[in-house]
Write a protein that holds these residues in place. Sequence first.
Motif, short mmCIF file in Angstrom:
data_model
loop_
_atom_site.label_atom_id
_atom_site.label_comp_id
_atom_site.label_asym_id
_atom_site.label_seq_id
_atom_site.Cartn_x
_atom_site.Cartn_y
_atom_site.Cartn_z
N SER A 124 0.83 -1.21 0.00
CA SER A 124 0.00 0.00 0.00
C SER A 124 0.86 1.26 0.00
N GLU A 125 1.98 1.23 0.73
CA GLU A 125 2.90 2.38 0.72
C GLU A 125 3.43 2.64 -0.70
N ILE A 126 3.75 1.56 -1.41
CA ILE A 126 4.25 1.71 -2.78
C ILE A 126 3.17 2.31 -3.67
N LEU A 127 1.94 1.86 -3.50
CA LEU A 127 0.83 2.42 -4.27
C LEU A 127 0.70 3.92 -4.00
N HIS A 128 0.85 4.30 -2.76
CA HIS A 128 0.79 5.73 -2.40
C HIS A 128 1.96 6.49 -3.02
N ASP A 129 3.13 5.86 -3.09
CA ASP A 129 4.29 6.49 -3.74
C ASP A 129 4.00 6.73 -5.23
N ILE A 130 3.38 5.75 -5.87
CA ILE A 130 3.01 5.91 -7.28
C ILE A 130 2.03 7.07 -7.43
N PHE A 131 1.04 7.13 -6.54
CA PHE A 131 0.06 8.22 -6.58
C PHE A 131 0.75 9.57 -6.42
N SER A 132 1.70 9.66 -5.50
CA SER A 132 2.43 10.91 -5.29
C SER A 132 3.19 11.32 -6.54
N GLU A 133 3.78 10.36 -7.23
CA GLU A 133 4.48 10.66 -8.48
C GLU A 133 3.51 11.16 -9.54
N VAL A 134 2.34 10.54 -9.63
CA VAL A 134 1.33 10.98 -10.60
C VAL A 134 0.93 12.42 -10.30
N GLU A 135 0.71 12.73 -9.02
CA GLU A 135 0.38 14.10 -8.63
C GLU A 135 1.49 15.08 -9.01
N GLU A 136 2.73 14.67 -8.75
CA GLU A 136 3.87 15.53 -9.01
C GLU A 136 4.03 15.83 -10.50
N TRP A 137 3.70 14.85 -11.34
CA TRP A 137 3.81 15.05 -12.77
C TRP A 137 2.70 15.96 -13.28
N GLY A 138 1.71 16.23 -12.47
CA GLY A 138 0.67 17.21 -12.78
C GLY A 138 -0.11 16.97 -14.05
N GLY A 139 -0.48 15.73 -14.30
CA GLY A 139 -1.30 15.45 -15.47
C GLY A 139 -0.51 15.33 -16.76
N SER A 140 0.80 15.19 -16.66
CA SER A 140 1.62 15.00 -17.85
C SER A 140 1.11 13.80 -18.64
N MET A 141 1.31 13.83 -19.91
CA MET A 141 0.81 12.75 -20.78
C MET A 141 1.55 11.43 -20.56
N ILE A 142 2.81 11.51 -20.18
CA ILE A 142 3.59 10.29 -19.96
C ILE A 142 4.28 10.38 -18.61
N MET A 143 4.16 9.31 -17.83
CA MET A 143 4.79 9.26 -16.52
C MET A 143 5.49 7.93 -16.37
#
Length: 76
Positions: free
Chosen positions: A50-69
């Motif tokens: 679950s921590e890893i899933l949250h890390d992935i979510f944080s990265e998605v947020e940080e990329w701010g809707g970029s087309m490729i992450m």
Amino acid sequence: MLWIFTQNKQSLINVHEVMVSGKKVVGVIYGSTLSDHKVLGKYHSEERASEILHDIFSEVEEWGGSMIMKFAMPEV
């Protein structure tokens, strides 16, 4: 578009959805059905997965809707 490098460093996968399944983090392969998924990483507990899933979510947020992450699954 979300690309994830698997924990064993054997696959780079374009995933549509990422979820925790017990001690595993699994991804639904982009363009497939929900039944077509691959283990992205295995961990010592469901809490760590679950921590890893949250890390992935944080990265998605940080990329701010970029087309490729991209994200590399941690070893432990």
